[in-house]
Structure formats: C-alpha cells, structure tokens
Design an enzyme around this catalytic site. Structure first.
Site, mmCIF file in Angstrom:
data_model
loop_
_atom_site.group_PDB
_atom_site.id
_atom_site.type_symbol
_atom_site.label_atom_id
_atom_site.label_comp_id
_atom_site.label_asym_id
_atom_site.label_seq_id
_atom_site.Cartn_x
_atom_site.Cartn_y
_atom_site.Cartn_z
ATOM 1 N N ARG A 1 0.680 -1.228 0.176
ATOM 2 C CA ARG A 1 -0.059 -0.091 -0.096
ATOM 3 C C ARG A 1 0.896 1.143 -0.040
ATOM 4 O O ARG A 1 0.490 2.274 0.482
ATOM 5 C CB ARG A 1 -0.987 0.011 1.233
ATOM 6 C CG ARG A 1 -2.174 -1.114 1.204
ATOM 7 C CD ARG A 1 -3.061 -0.962 0.156
ATOM 8 N NE ARG A 1 -4.052 -1.928 0.079
ATOM 9 C CZ ARG A 1 -4.155 -3.204 -0.410
ATOM 10 N NH1 ARG A 1 -3.220 -3.362 -1.113
ATOM 11 N NH2 ARG A 1 -5.122 -3.648 -0.338
ATOM 12 N N SER B 1 -11.495 0.326 2.100
ATOM 13 C CA SER B 1 -10.685 0.067 3.301
ATOM 14 C C SER B 1 -10.158 1.106 3.948
ATOM 15 O O SER B 1 -9.419 1.895 3.479
ATOM 16 C CB SER B 1 -9.758 -0.779 2.827
ATOM 17 O OG SER B 1 -10.403 -2.206 2.145
ATOM 18 N N GLU C 1 -5.142 3.567 5.704
ATOM 19 C CA GLU C 1 -5.185 3.461 4.318
ATOM 20 C C GLU C 1 -5.662 4.443 3.708
ATOM 21 O O GLU C 1 -5.328 4.850 2.563
ATOM 22 C CB GLU C 1 -5.861 1.912 3.851
ATOM 23 C CG GLU C 1 -5.595 1.727 2.382
ATOM 24 C CD GLU C 1 -5.899 0.051 1.950
ATOM 25 O OE1 GLU C 1 -6.281 0.014 0.760
ATOM 26 O OE2 GLU C 1 -5.817 -0.632 2.765
#
Length: 298
Positions: A157, A207, A289
């Site tokens: 990520r 998310s 995130e």
C-alpha cells in the site's frame, strides 16, 4: 483554474473544505505549463477521483490537481496495457479482458490508475507491482520523467512517488487470460462477492485501515484472517460503532461510512477511536489506508 471550490463535491465520502486553488487540466501539456508557472514553494496535492481520501473540514492550502478526460485513455499493445492516470481501475480491467488479458484484480478496486500505482493497490493476492512496467509523471517543475518499479520502490500500500509529482500514465504487462467471456464472468463473480460483503451502496472510501500482516485478500477458502484489519476491529467490538454522522459499517468492519451528516472531523475521530480500541484489545496499531489531508476547521 477555479478558486475556493468545496472539495466535498469531489470525494466519495462527501466531506471536505475548499481548496485555495483547483486545477483541472485538459492535457499533459497544459498541466506541465501550469506546474512550471507556479511558485516552487506552493504546495501541490493530486486528488484523483477522491475515492481513498478524507479532506478535512478546513480544506487544503495550496493547489489541488484533478485530472480529467484527457488522462483517461486505455490502449492495448500486445501484452501491454497503457492507461492514463485518470482511467478508472474497473475500466482498465474490462478493456484488458476484452483483449484476452488478465488484469481482473483491478475490477473491484475503487479509484483510478494514478492512485492505484501510488498506493500499490491490490486485491485477490495480486498487486500493481506484479504487473507494473513503467509510469510517466510530471515533476513539481513540470518536467516529464519516466519511472521504473525500482524508482517507485513498491511496498504494501505504498510507493516512493515524490511529493508534488503527478502521475499521468502507467504501463502494465498483463498475462494472457484466454476467452474474454471467461474473464468477464470472473469479474462478475468478484463484483457479486464484493457487493455481498462490502457496503457498496454507502458513502465510503474503501478499506479504512491497512492489514497489519501486509496481505490483501486472496479470495481463497483457506485465506487467513487472523491479522486482517476487519477481524481486529470486530474483536475490539467496534463494528457498527458510531460517532456523529460517521459509522464503522455493520456489513464490513473495516469500512468507514458517512451516514449522511458526517463531517471530516467525525470520520477521522471515529477512525482514531477504532485504532485506540484495537490497540487496547490486541496490542496492534492499525495504520490508516485512507489518506487524510488538509486543515481542520477553525
């Protein structure tokens, strides 16, 4: 160039104050000229399609860039897929599938290719880094550069794109996937599974927290859930938690949603409360995130 436009209009969570300046370039040449003409000390933030961001209620100081239709092309060149940074991930997956190329993991990832590259987006065990060939970007001074995977240093990520640089295009190598109809059915099954397990009809930003294990869902029956963010949130009794107009979804514990009256402050505060409760429960610190940018309301 537009001034003081509320960024809530441009984010999936529908929150956020105004930008000092909003730039909507029609082409790479126009964007390069605008960047070159800016004061080099001016802050620059690329908004993308607003799918993975909380813009705080006080807005963003500096220039916000939102790429438009001039950046959403998708071309197939043999086993290569060349996509503009504003091309939606889902559109890229479907265009590739129509050519018999398998980038189906992109189908359920919200947002556009620029953000997918920047965040090394992944799903079903595949990541952007697995298929990435190169990207083109404009520097803060408006110069065009080509970036390799080593330049971006992909991690879970995350990538190392310098602040203020704007991704304009990315090239991926896609494995042959056979019959386009088979690939389309595969993506339809992914969509059905997503809709059954995630609050796709609510205002969310995907998310909320990264998985501590650094692993995306594999989609397999033997997928391990022990260190998935949603499982830690459920174990901390924070699934469905409410603060103001913000709520952790009752359908998927790792989705932060705007029930209709949330401010950015509500959303961020609820997220921080979840992080505290998860730490108290498990000793694990969840990392956001969703990007949180801008200034709080004064």
């Amino acid at each position: 160039m537009a001034a003081s436009r509320p960024l809530s209009e441009l984010t999936w969570l529908r929150v956020g104050g105004p930008a000092d300046r909003l730039l909507l370039p029609a082409s790479e040449a126009e964007l390069a000229a605008e960047l070159a003409a800016m004061d080099p000390t001016d802050a620059v933030f690329v908004l993308g399609v607003g799918s993975n961001v909380i813009v705080r209620d006080g807005g963003i100081r500096g220039t916000v860039i939102r790429l438009g239709r001039g950046f959403n092309s998708i071309e197939i060149k043999g086993d290569l897929v060349v996509a503009g940074a504003a091309a939606l991930d889902a559109h890229v997956a479907r265009k590739a599938a129509a050519a018999g190329l398998d980038l189906t993991f992109l189908r359920t990832i919200p947002g556009a290719i620029g953000g997918a590259v920047r965040m090394n987006a992944g799903c079903y065990g595949s990541y952007v880094a697995d298929h990435f060939v190169s990207a083109r970007a404009l520097t803060r001074q408006g110069d065009s550069v080509t970036l390799s995977a080593s330049d971006l240093n992909f991690r879970y990520r995350h990538s190392d794109l310098p602040d203020g640089w704007v991704l304009t295009e990315a090239t991926f190598r896609a494995p042959e996937g056979g019959d386009p109809d088979v690939l389309e059915r595969k993506m339809a099954n992914q969509i059905a599974k997503r809709d059954a397990t995630q609050p796709t009809k609510d205002r969310s930003a995907g998310s909320t927290f990264r998985n501590p294990s650094g692993a995306s869902s594999t989609g397999r029956a033997d997928d391990v859930h022990d260190l998935k963010a949603w499982k830690l949130i459920e174990d901390a009794d924070m699934k469905g938690a409410i603060l103001g107009g913000a709520q952790m979804s009752t359908k998927h514990a790792n989705f932060l949603i705007n029930t209709g009256t949330a401010t950015a402050a509500h959303l961020e505060a609820l997220g921080e409360l979840v992080r505290k409760r998860v730490f108290d429960s498990s000793g694990i610190t969840l990392d956001w995130e969703i990007m949180r940018v801008g200034e709080p309301e004064q």
